[in-house]
Design a protein around this motif. Structure first.
Motif, PDB file in Angstrom:
ATOM      1  N   PRO A   1     118.419 -23.387  -9.903  1.00 26.41           N
ATOM      2  CA  PRO A   1     118.700 -24.095  -8.651  1.00 26.41           C
ATOM      3  C   PRO A   1     118.350 -25.583  -8.736  1.00 26.41           C
ATOM      4  CG  PRO A   1     116.637 -22.927  -8.458  1.00 26.41           C
ATOM      5  CD  PRO A   1     117.200 -22.584  -9.810  1.00 26.41           C
ATOM      6  N   ILE A   2     118.887 -26.328  -7.805  1.00 21.05           N
ATOM      7  CA  ILE A   2     118.582 -27.749  -7.629  1.00 21.05           C
ATOM      8  C   ILE A   2     118.077 -27.929  -6.202  1.00 21.05           C
ATOM      9  CG2 ILE A   2     119.509 -30.110  -7.595  1.00 21.05           C
ATOM     10  CD1 ILE A   2     119.625 -28.857 -10.369  1.00 21.05           C
ATOM     11  N   GLN A   3     116.913 -28.528  -6.057  1.00 23.38           N
ATOM     12  CA  GLN A   3     116.383 -28.850  -4.733  1.00 23.38           C
ATOM     13  C   GLN A   3     116.938 -30.211  -4.309  1.00 23.38           C
ATOM     14  OE1 GLN A   3     112.076 -28.580  -4.487  1.00 23.38           O
ATOM     15  NE2 GLN A   3     112.072 -27.163  -6.229  1.00 23.38           N
ATOM     16  N   VAL A   4     117.359 -30.313  -3.073  1.00 25.20           N
ATOM     17  CA  VAL A   4     117.917 -31.559  -2.543  1.00 25.20           C
ATOM     18  C   VAL A   4     117.114 -31.965  -1.312  1.00 25.20           C
ATOM     19  CG1 VAL A   4     119.952 -32.689  -1.582  1.00 25.20           C
ATOM     20  CG2 VAL A   4     120.217 -30.935  -3.363  1.00 25.20           C
ATOM     21  N   ARG A   5     116.646 -33.180  -1.298  1.00 25.25           N
ATOM     22  CA  ARG A   5     115.930 -33.733  -0.146  1.00 25.25           C
ATOM     23  C   ARG A   5     116.521 -35.105   0.181  1.00 25.25           C
ATOM     24  NH1 ARG A   5     112.128 -31.049  -3.166  1.00 25.25           N
ATOM     25  NH2 ARG A   5     110.685 -29.703  -2.048  1.00 25.25           N
ATOM     26  N   ASN A   6     116.432 -35.473   1.443  1.00 21.53           N
ATOM     27  CA  ASN A   6     116.861 -36.796   1.894  1.00 21.53           C
ATOM     28  C   ASN A   6     115.984 -37.164   3.089  1.00 21.53           C
ATOM     29  OD1 ASN A   6     118.171 -39.153   2.465  1.00 21.53           O
ATOM     30  ND2 ASN A   6     120.153 -38.222   2.926  1.00 21.53           N
TER      31      ASN A   6
END
Length: 109
Positions: free
Chosen positions: A46-51
């Motif tokens: 998986p890839i974690q995405v935050r903004n």
């Protein structure tokens, strides 16, 4: 018809110690679920995405969640109710091969 997300957790050791005839029956069951229209997939990295505050995208490789067993796969299924979803999931490889399947009711927006 209600939809459910199923997350299967399991490892190779649990799979290997499950009798072959039970594993084969579980794979046949999954094949019948696919014919029914259940969308299934094996989990990859998986890839974690935050903004945060819209200030810029931050990504990190690897799972956010942790458990004793790795995530093995996912499915999205339709069932008349949670009881039918449980019945459908209970014969899949993760459930019979010493793993676990979480079923999440999906509330569509």
């Amino acid at each position: 018809m209600p939809k459910y997300i199923a997350i299967g957790y399991g490892d190779q050791a649990g799979y290997d110690r499950t009798p072959q005839d039970i594993r084969e029956a579980a794979h046949h069951h999954d094949a019948s679920l696919k014919q029914r229209g259940v969308m299934m997939g094996i989990a990859e990295t998986p890839i974690q995405v935050r903004n945060p505050n819209g200030s810029g995208v931050l990504i990190q490789t690897g799972p956010y969640l942790s458990s004793d067993l790795p995530i093995a796969g996912f499915s999205i299924m339709e069932a008349k109710d949670i009881n039918e979803a449980i019945e459908l999931a209970s014969k899949s490889p993760c459930a019979v091969a010493h793993g676990v399947i979480e079923i999440w009711p999906l509330k569509e927006q």
